[in-house]
Design a protein around this motif. Sequence first.
Motif, mmCIF file in Angstrom:
data_model
loop_
_atom_site.group_PDB
_atom_site.id
_atom_site.type_symbol
_atom_site.label_atom_id
_atom_site.label_comp_id
_atom_site.label_asym_id
_atom_site.label_seq_id
_atom_site.Cartn_x
_atom_site.Cartn_y
_atom_site.Cartn_z
ATOM 1 N N PHE A 71 17.540 0.955 3.619
ATOM 2 C CA PHE A 71 17.307 1.148 2.392
ATOM 3 C C PHE A 71 17.078 0.022 1.345
ATOM 4 C CE2 PHE A 71 17.346 2.739 -2.075
ATOM 5 C CZ PHE A 71 16.134 3.468 -2.188
ATOM 6 N N PRO A 72 18.370 -0.825 1.447
ATOM 7 C CA PRO A 72 18.467 -1.862 0.301
ATOM 8 C C PRO A 72 17.434 -3.006 0.828
ATOM 9 C CG PRO A 72 20.582 -1.367 1.252
ATOM 10 C CD PRO A 72 19.633 -0.568 2.098
ATOM 11 N N LEU A 73 17.133 -3.176 2.088
ATOM 12 C CA LEU A 73 16.104 -4.160 2.450
ATOM 13 C C LEU A 73 14.596 -3.664 1.870
ATOM 14 C CD1 LEU A 73 17.175 -5.330 5.882
ATOM 15 C CD2 LEU A 73 17.172 -6.722 3.635
ATOM 16 N N TYR A 74 14.333 -2.200 1.973
ATOM 17 C CA TYR A 74 13.341 -1.923 1.825
ATOM 18 C C TYR A 74 13.180 -1.947 0.085
ATOM 19 C CZ TYR A 74 10.015 1.607 0.068
ATOM 20 O OH TYR A 74 8.798 2.380 -0.628
ATOM 21 N N TRP A 75 14.065 -1.932 -0.603
ATOM 22 C CA TRP A 75 14.097 -1.484 -1.943
ATOM 23 C C TRP A 75 14.008 -3.026 -2.712
ATOM 24 C CZ3 TRP A 75 13.501 2.600 -4.869
ATOM 25 C CH2 TRP A 75 13.465 2.365 -6.287
ATOM 26 N N MET A 76 14.528 -3.911 -1.697
ATOM 27 C CA MET A 76 14.210 -5.362 -2.235
ATOM 28 C C MET A 76 12.856 -5.889 -2.165
ATOM 29 S SD MET A 76 15.967 -8.748 -0.250
ATOM 30 C CE MET A 76 14.892 -8.392 1.468
ATOM 31 N N ALA A 77 12.187 -5.485 -0.817
ATOM 32 C CA ALA A 77 10.809 -6.082 -0.618
ATOM 33 C C ALA A 77 9.826 -5.260 -1.766
ATOM 34 C CB ALA A 77 10.451 -5.735 0.872
ATOM 35 N N LEU A 78 10.108 -3.891 -1.848
ATOM 36 C CA LEU A 78 9.388 -3.142 -2.686
ATOM 37 C C LEU A 78 9.645 -3.725 -4.054
ATOM 38 C CD1 LEU A 78 7.786 -0.078 -3.402
ATOM 39 C CD2 LEU A 78 10.157 0.417 -4.101
ATOM 40 N N SER A 79 10.412 -3.923 -4.649
ATOM 41 C CA SER A 79 10.676 -4.349 -6.049
ATOM 42 C C SER A 79 10.263 -5.489 -6.109
ATOM 43 C CB SER A 79 12.167 -4.422 -6.424
ATOM 44 O OG SER A 79 12.823 -3.304 -6.163
ATOM 45 N N ALA A 80 10.055 -6.618 -4.938
ATOM 46 C CA ALA A 80 9.406 -7.671 -5.374
ATOM 47 C C ALA A 80 7.889 -7.811 -5.313
ATOM 48 C CB ALA A 80 9.740 -8.772 -3.768
ATOM 49 N N PHE A 81 7.336 -6.518 -4.932
ATOM 50 C CA PHE A 81 5.959 -6.311 -5.141
ATOM 51 C C PHE A 81 5.491 -5.585 -6.250
ATOM 52 C CE2 PHE A 81 6.123 -7.773 -0.270
ATOM 53 C CZ PHE A 81 4.894 -8.596 -0.512
ATOM 54 N N LYS A 82 6.539 -4.964 -7.081
ATOM 55 C CA LYS A 82 6.218 -4.327 -8.339
ATOM 56 C C LYS A 82 5.489 -5.275 -9.348
ATOM 57 C CE LYS A 82 8.840 -0.158 -7.782
ATOM 58 N NZ LYS A 82 9.976 0.578 -8.126
ATOM 59 N N PRO A 83 4.411 -4.961 -9.993
ATOM 60 C CA PRO A 83 3.834 -5.557 -10.869
ATOM 61 C C PRO A 83 4.809 -5.738 -12.221
ATOM 62 C CG PRO A 83 3.224 -3.410 -11.144
ATOM 63 C CD PRO A 83 3.801 -3.432 -9.654
ATOM 64 N N ALA A 84 4.602 -6.859 -12.831
ATOM 65 C CA ALA A 84 5.550 -6.977 -14.023
ATOM 66 C C ALA A 84 5.671 -5.954 -15.057
ATOM 67 C CB ALA A 84 4.924 -8.158 -14.861
ATOM 68 N N GLY A 85 6.744 -5.626 -15.597
ATOM 69 C CA GLY A 85 7.012 -4.497 -16.373
ATOM 70 C C GLY A 85 7.547 -3.330 -15.591
ATOM 71 N N GLU A 86 6.920 -2.925 -14.244
ATOM 72 C CA GLU A 86 7.171 -1.688 -13.624
ATOM 73 C C GLU A 86 8.586 -1.200 -13.735
ATOM 74 O OE1 GLU A 86 4.515 -0.395 -10.316
ATOM 75 O OE2 GLU A 86 6.441 0.909 -9.665
ATOM 76 N N ILE A 87 9.418 -2.314 -13.100
ATOM 77 C CA ILE A 87 10.935 -2.313 -12.872
ATOM 78 C C ILE A 87 11.586 -1.781 -14.235
ATOM 79 C CG2 ILE A 87 13.123 -3.567 -12.291
ATOM 80 C CD1 ILE A 87 11.498 -5.009 -10.399
ATOM 81 N N GLU A 88 11.118 -2.558 -15.288
ATOM 82 C CA GLU A 88 11.731 -2.360 -16.714
ATOM 83 C C GLU A 88 11.552 -0.946 -17.238
ATOM 84 O OE1 GLU A 88 10.595 -4.995 -15.349
ATOM 85 O OE2 GLU A 88 12.361 -6.537 -15.303
ATOM 86 N N SER A 89 10.313 -0.380 -16.688
ATOM 87 C CA SER A 89 9.798 0.837 -17.465
ATOM 88 C C SER A 89 10.268 2.186 -16.637
ATOM 89 C CB SER A 89 8.266 0.741 -17.479
ATOM 90 O OG SER A 89 7.701 0.842 -16.255
ATOM 91 N N ASP B 104 16.065 -10.936 -14.466
ATOM 92 C CA ASP B 104 14.744 -10.828 -13.952
ATOM 93 C C ASP B 104 14.857 -10.312 -12.645
ATOM 94 O OD1 ASP B 104 12.139 -10.996 -13.163
ATOM 95 O OD2 ASP B 104 12.131 -13.084 -13.322
ATOM 96 N N TRP B 105 14.820 -8.952 -12.522
ATOM 97 C CA TRP B 105 15.216 -8.295 -11.222
ATOM 98 C C TRP B 105 13.964 -8.452 -10.262
ATOM 99 C CZ3 TRP B 105 19.666 -7.674 -9.493
ATOM 100 C CH2 TRP B 105 20.738 -7.302 -10.588
ATOM 101 N N GLY B 106 12.571 -8.514 -10.818
ATOM 102 C CA GLY B 106 11.485 -8.824 -9.892
ATOM 103 C C GLY B 106 11.651 -10.190 -9.375
ATOM 104 N N GLY B 107 12.076 -11.046 -10.160
ATOM 105 C CA GLY B 107 12.104 -12.446 -9.323
ATOM 106 C C GLY B 107 13.167 -12.694 -8.594
ATOM 107 N N VAL B 108 14.298 -11.840 -9.066
ATOM 108 C CA VAL B 108 15.479 -12.083 -7.822
ATOM 109 C C VAL B 108 15.102 -11.374 -6.474
ATOM 110 C CG1 VAL B 108 17.965 -11.364 -7.581
ATOM 111 C CG2 VAL B 108 17.391 -11.999 -9.789
ATOM 112 N N MET B 109 14.624 -10.322 -6.482
ATOM 113 C CA MET B 109 14.172 -9.676 -5.497
ATOM 114 C C MET B 109 12.987 -10.510 -4.473
ATOM 115 S SD MET B 109 16.243 -7.049 -5.159
ATOM 116 C CE MET B 109 17.424 -7.596 -6.001
ATOM 117 N N ALA B 110 12.140 -10.969 -5.379
ATOM 118 C CA ALA B 110 11.077 -11.916 -4.711
ATOM 119 C C ALA B 110 11.918 -13.081 -4.136
ATOM 120 C CB ALA B 110 10.204 -12.393 -5.777
ATOM 121 N N ALA B 111 12.649 -13.659 -4.640
ATOM 122 C CA ALA B 111 13.415 -14.838 -3.963
ATOM 123 C C ALA B 111 14.451 -14.263 -3.039
ATOM 124 C CB ALA B 111 14.164 -15.463 -5.362
ATOM 125 N N SER B 112 15.094 -13.303 -3.123
ATOM 126 C CA SER B 112 15.669 -12.608 -2.121
ATOM 127 C C SER B 112 14.957 -12.399 -0.673
ATOM 128 C CB SER B 112 16.596 -11.475 -2.646
ATOM 129 O OG SER B 112 17.338 -11.609 -3.497
#
Lengths: 281, 322
Positions: free
Chosen positions: A29-47, A245-253
Motif C-alpha cells: 500500500f505505501p508504494l501504491y499510495w506513493m505512485a498514486l499521489s504522484a499522478f494526482k493533479p495539482a490541488g487534489e491532494i490538498e483538497s 509539496d506532497w505531490g512533488g515529494v511523491m513524484a520524486a520518490s
Amino acid sequence: MNLPRARVRRPGRLAAEASALLIAIVVAFPLYWMALSAFKPAGEIESGEPRPWTLAPSLDSFRRVFGQQEFGRYFLNSLVVAGCVVIASGLIAFLAATAVTRFRFRLRTTLLIMFLVAQMVPVEALTIPLFFLMRDAGQLNTLGSLILPHIAFSLPFAIWMLRGFVKAVPEALEEAAYIDGASRARFLWQILFPLVLPGLVATSVFSFISAWNDFLFAKSFIISDTSQSTLPMALLVFYKPDDPDWGGVMAASTVMTIPVLVFFVLVQRRLVSGLGGAVKD
Amino acid sequence: MLPAVRKASDAHARRAGRPGARRSAAGRAGRVRGGWTPWLYLAPALVVLGGLLVYPIYQLGLISFFQYTQAQVSGGEPATFEGFGNYAELFGDPRFWQVLLATVLFAAACVVSTLAVGCALAVLLTRVRAVPRLALMMAALGAWATPAVTGSTVWLFLFDPDFGPVNRMLGLGDHSWTYGRLSAFFLVLLEVVWCSFPFVMVTVYAGIRAVPGEVLEAASLDGASQWRIWRSVLAPMLRPILVVVTIQSVIWDFKVFTQIYVMTGGGGIAGQNLVLNVYAYQQAFASSQYGLGSAIGVVTLLILLAVTLVYLRLLRRQGEEL
C-alpha cells in the motif's frame, strides 16, 4: 499421499492464503499510495478527502520535479555513484573472497574475523573523520567522496557473502584447469568468475542499495557544489517540514524508487537463492 | 601428508573438539598454498578498507580526545588535547544517557518486531500456493527496494494529519503522529519494520525450504501444532540463519539514521526522538562540536563491537569453520 493431505488442510490453507494476500496488499500500500499521489493533479491532494484513486491522472508533479534545476543531473549522479560502487566492490570482493577461500595462508582466519567485525562498524559515526579526510584530499563536493566510502563499507559484507559461492566451486575444477595448462589468472577470470557471477549479482543488491540510499554522506560531503548532489537531496527540496509539496515529494520518490525496483526484479531469483546459499553455508 | 604434520593437525582438531575438525583440517591442508598470490588478491580490498575504514576509525578515536570546534577546523586555533574531557562532558550530561536509553529501547523494539513479522510471514509463505506467495514476495521486495529517504517521506505522508489516509481510516481527525515522543518513535518503527522484515522473511523462507519435507510431515502427523512445529523442529534447525538475521537486524536498527532524521525533522521536537547516530551528527555538524560528536561515535562503535563479540562466540559455539 499428496491428495488426502491437501484435502485435510484445505480450510486452514484458504485462511492462510487469504491472509497472505491481505498482508501483501498492506505491505504494497505505501508504494501504491506513493505512485498514486504522484499522478494526482495539482490541488487534489490538498483538497479534502484522500481518495484511493484519482479521477484525472496528470503528470503535473513529475513536470515540477523534472523542471527543478538539475534533477536529471542528480539522477545521473546517483546512478554513477551506485554503478561505480557495485562494480568496484564486486570485483574487489571477488578477488578477496577467492583469496580467503581457495588459499591457505597465515592470518587467513584473522582476516576473516576482521571482515566480520568491519561489517559492524557504524558508518554514520565515521562521517566526521571521513569529512576531514575528504577535505584534506580535496575530494569534498565530488562524486568520489560518495563512491569511495561506500565501496569500503559494502566490501566486508560482499566478501562474507561471496565466500559461500567461491567455496561451492569444486577444487577438482581448479586442478583440472592447471593440468590443462591454464594460468592462475586465466582460471580466475575465465573459469571462476563466470561461475561465481550469480553470487555477485545477489551480493550487488546490498551494495547497490547502500549507495543508492546514501543520504548522510551526500548531505555532509556535498556542501557547496550542488551539481554533484544526488537524488535524496533533490527529494528534500520538495519536502519542507512546515509546508511540504506532497505531490512533488511523491513524484520524486517514485522516480527514485523505480531504478531499485527494476534492479530487484532483474535479480530477484538470484537474490532468493543466493541468500539461501550464503546463509546455509 | 607428513606424519608429523598430520599428528599436529590431529592434535589441533582434538583441541578444537569438533567432530568435523579433523576431516576439514586434512582437506584444507591439501589446498593450494600460493605464496604471495592470496595477498595479491587481497591487496585492493586491504588498501580500500585500510584507507577508508581503519584509518577513519583511528581518526575518530583521536578527534574524540581533542577540543575540536569550528575554530580548530578553520585553522584559527590549534586543536588542544583534552584527554577524556569530551567523554567526561558526555557522561556527565543526563541528555546523553537519555538518548542512549532511547537508542537501545528503540533498536530492541525494531529488532523484535522485524524478526517476529519476518519469521511469521516466512512460515506463512510455506503454507500457501504459488499466487499468494508471489504476491507477498513481490510486495516485500518492493518494500525492501524502497530507498530509506523515500520510505520515510511516504510513511510521513500516509500518517499526515491533514492529507494522509491513515487518520481518515482510523477516524483520528488531525492527530499529529510526530508531535508526541512515543507516537513519533512508533511511526519510525513502523517504517523500519516495513523496509527490513523482507530480508528476514526471504532469508528464513530460504532456510525453511532447505529443511527436508519429511521432517515437517512427520511432526504434523504426530499431531504437533504449528507453533509447536516452529518451536521444536524449525527453530532449532534454522538456528544458524536466525542468528545471522538477528545480528544483522541489531546492527542495522541500532544505526538507524535516515528514517529518524527525515521523519522527525532531525531528532524530534526539542530532540525528543534523538538516537545516538543522529545525536552525534547534530553535535558535530550542526553545533560544530566535532570532538564531542566523535566521542559519541566511539561509544556507538564500542557497543556494536560488543554485539559482534557475542555474535562471534555464538558462531564458535555452533562449530562454524571460518
